[in-house]
Design an enzyme around this catalytic site. Structure first.
Site, short mmCIF file in Angstrom:
data_model
loop_
_atom_site.label_atom_id
_atom_site.label_comp_id
_atom_site.label_asym_id
_atom_site.label_seq_id
_atom_site.Cartn_x
_atom_site.Cartn_y
_atom_site.Cartn_z
N CYS A 435 24.40 -0.36 38.92
CA CYS A 435 24.08 -1.41 37.94
C CYS A 435 25.29 -1.90 37.17
O CYS A 435 25.28 -3.00 36.62
CB CYS A 435 23.04 -0.88 36.94
SG CYS A 435 21.52 -0.29 37.70
N GLN A 436 26.34 -1.08 37.12
CA GLN A 436 27.46 -1.38 36.23
C GLN A 436 28.11 -2.75 36.49
O GLN A 436 28.52 -3.42 35.54
CB GLN A 436 28.51 -0.27 36.33
CG GLN A 436 28.07 1.06 35.77
CD GLN A 436 27.11 1.79 36.72
OE1 GLN A 436 27.15 1.55 37.92
NE2 GLN A 436 26.26 2.65 36.17
#
Length: 702
Positions: A435-436
């Protein structure tokens, strides 16, 4: 009343004056057909005098009604005109964007971001070709946008004629446009050197009618044969070899021989091939059955053939095949889903309230990528998917998966280098991609971030070609800054033959105790997406942090527990901290720290144990508490250091959200409906799962 309204009233009145001509009158209501016109006039004059007040009132009511109808009409026409203007505006903007975006990206934008249907998306790129005067005529006509889009795809001569029709004051429906196209093209062909296909088309029409009649007669004769077969089966015994029985068998043989020949005439032999869309039966099995009956092979005893004079058992299986061809219920298939022609799926819209997973679990396989600590895997397993591979490169997370589910096929490899050819034919690819690259904490660098794995996932989809794809990520990917990235994903899946939808699902509406929102991409092979629908939230009370964590928070006898539960009467903020680059174990960024404190949680760190009896102050949440907020089972064991465990928990896709998504995809694949409320209230794992045990036994045998 305006002039336009007067016209509206006059037209309505003219229609109303004709209405009584279609009604039946009772004797008392019959009009007098004799007498002079003067008598009739006197009668009408008397009626006006006697009913003058009520007539005035009726006229006033009519005026009010007609004024309302006019407003509704004007509003409808204005709305359609606005829609046409908006369609042209979108087309012009897309044409301008065409210098920076590819056609595939533009189509992806129109279809997925603007939610325009596939049939109309291409037309939007053609609308920009309409000249100014043509646009003005089209807006004035107030035709439906769907007709406008279809018109944009027509040859120049058809477009010109359609515009002429609209300028004359008429409107056009899709059916009108289709017929207009037929007639204009026929005229074009007549005035050119092209051959006139009128006679050929007429021959095709007559042939279709003849084929329909032939099929109807065949089905009627087949029903007669099936009834005669059933009567023979019901009225004879294995020992019955009488002359009458022999005659009935011979008659069946003759009829079946004629029907087998007729079936070959109705359907060419090359078409009589097994069809997976028809389930366990096909017309080739009907052909084989008719030929078997034609040879008087009615017996279930191997090697026995009529007319040997041995006792026989008539094989009822033959009658079941005839019943299938006639659309009747087959006993051996009772309870199974009836197949739908052309690869369709019968959709069950009335779920059994007691079922928490499909009736045939582990029928569909899933390859999971970036599995983490197993949140998504738990949910998909509970939804009835069978894992054929769970890919996770992080050693601690892979160890967590093995510690909890030793039989799961955990693959501790990097998905960038893994050989995935062995998974060809899997039903679902599910990925919880990092997700980063799309989160605020990760600076939202998108595809420029080395952790972004969308391109690799699409490569795997292209190689494996699953029926469905599900990719979970943070909501940040749906923001405008990542629009081009989304369009690349959409256009790639479109090229691979998938229909795609991307939506945000809310955790609290499914009973999650935190404000966790996840962006979910679902893609399905073309022709399947119409069966998919996003899971609808059940009617249920929200789960507060105090209620959810009361037992864990009070495990050591904390005297301040009741006060804390009352204060924690709300939802937790989204749990963060799953990045491998994050060194601390705090729960919040500055903008969410206040929300944690308001529900009585200190977000600066993670506690090692629950508060002791005399604890004063705002308590910390422990790792088990965080795992419960993420909906992990209470007995789920996390491996690695405390920092590694914290990352695994914070990075997880909550099992209940994975479960409801898995059930939604299962429904699209199988047609079986499961109640979301029943599912999320049921345990994630059965204490004794016979279906899973049987699955492991089969795998071990193989």
């Amino acid at each position: 009343m305006s002039e336009d309204t007067s016209i509206f009233v006059d037209r309505s009145s003219s229609f109303e004056s004709k209405a009584p001509a279609f009604e039946e009158n009772t004797p008392e209501q019959q009009p007098r057909l004799t007498g002079s016109s003067r008598e009739t006039g006197q009668s009408r004059s008397a009626n006006k005098k006697g009913e003058g007040s009520s007539q005035v009132q009726a006229t006033g009511d009519d005026r009010h009604m007609l004024e309302s109808l006019k407003k509704i009409r004007d509003r409808a026409l204005a709305g359609r005109r606005r829609a046409i203007a908006d369609a042209f505006a979108l087309a012009d903007q897309c044409k301008a964007f065409g210098q920076r975006l590819s056609k595939a990206q533009l189509l992806a934008f129109i279809r997925n971001e603007c939610r325009v249907s596939r049939t109309e998306a291409n037309a939007y790129l053609l609308l920009a070709d309409f000249a100014g005067p043509e646009r003005a005529d089209l807006e004035r006509s107030a035709i439906e946008v769907g007709v406008l889009c279809r018109l944009a795809k027509q040859p120049a001569t058809v477009r010109a004629e359609a515009l002429t029709v609209l300028r004359s004051g008429r409107t056009l429906s899709l059916a009108d446009l289709r017929l207009l196209r037929r007639d204009v093209l026929a005229g074009d062909a007549r005035n050119s050197s092209q051959p006139d296909r009128t006679a050929i088309n007429e021959l095709k029409r007559v042939a279709r009618l003849k084929a329909k009649d032939q099929v109807d007669r065949f089905i009627l004769d087949l029903a007669g044969l099936a009834n005669a077969f059933a009567a023979l089966y019901n009225e004879t015994t294995p020992e019955d070899c009488s002359a009458e029985t022999l005659a009935r068998v011979q008659a069946l043989s003759v009829d079946a021989s004629h029907l087998a020949k007729e079936l070959r005439e109705v359907v060419p032999a090359k078409v009589l091939t097994p069809s997976s869309s028809l389930g366990e039966r096909s017309w080739i099995t009907v052909q084989d059955t008719l030929e078997q009956i034609a040879e008087a092979k009615l017996c279930s005893m191997e090697g026995w053939c009529w007319p040997d004079v041995h006792p026989f058992w008539i094989d009822e299986h033959l009658h079941e095949i005839l019943g299938w061809a006639l659309g009747q219920e087959i006993p051996e298939l009772a309870g199974r889903k009836r197949p739908v022609p052309n690869g369709g799926v019968a959709l069950d819209r009335h779920p059994l309230s007691s079922a928490s997973r499909p009736s045939a679990p582990y029928r569909y396989s899933v390859l999971e990528l970036c599995a983490g600590a197993g949140g998504q895997a738990i949910g998909l397993h509970a939804a009835g998917f069978r894992h054929v591979g769970i890919v996770e490169r992080n050693p601690e997370a892979a160890s967590t998966l093995r510690a909890n589910r030793p039989r799961w096929p955990v693959i501790e490899e990097d998905m960038n280098t893994i050989d995935i050819g062995r998974f060809e034919g899997v039903d679902l690819i599910a990925a919880g991609l990092p997700c980063q690259p799309y989160s605020q904490a990760g600076e939202r660098r998108g595809s420029a971030d080395e952790r972004d794995l969308f391109d690799r996932t699409l490569e795997i989809v292209e190689q494996i070609r699953p029926k469905a794809v599900m990719i979970e990520n943070v909501v940040g990917i749906t923001q405008v800054t990542h629009a081009v990235r989304r369009l690349n994903v959409f256009s790639t899946l479109e090229r691979l033959g998938y229909d795609t939808d991307w939506r945000v699902i809310e955790g609290p509406v499914f009973g999650l105790g935190q404000n966790r929102r996840r962006a979910i991409l679902v893609a399905m092979r073309r022709g399947m997406m119409h069966r998919f629908r996003w899971p609808l939230p059940p009617e249920m009370a929200p789960t507060t942090v105090g209620t959810l964590l009361k037992d864990l928070m009070g495990a050591r006898g904390w005297t301040g527990l009741d006060g804390w539960v009352a204060r924690a009467d709300g939802l937790a903020p989204t749990l963060i901290g799953g990045s491998a680059k994050k060194l601390g174990m705090d729960l919040a960024q500055p903008n969410s720290r206040k929300a944690w404190l308001e529900i009585g949680v200190n977000p600066r760190s993670v506690g090692k144990q629950a508060p002791d009896p005399d604890y004063l102050g705002i308590p910390y949440l422990t790792l088990p508490m965080l795992a419960q907020l993420q909906d992990f089972p209470a007995d789920w064991i996390f491996s690695g250091s405390r920092q590694a465990q914290f990352r695994q928990v914070a990075n997880a896709f909550p099992p209940r959200l994975s479960r409801v998504m898995g059930l939604a995809i299962q429904r699209a694949l199988s047609g079986e409906e499961i109640s979301v409320k029943t599912a999320i209230e049921a345990p994630l794992f059965k204490r004794i799962d016979l279906a899973e045990l049987n699955l492991h036994m089969r795998e071990a045998a193989e």
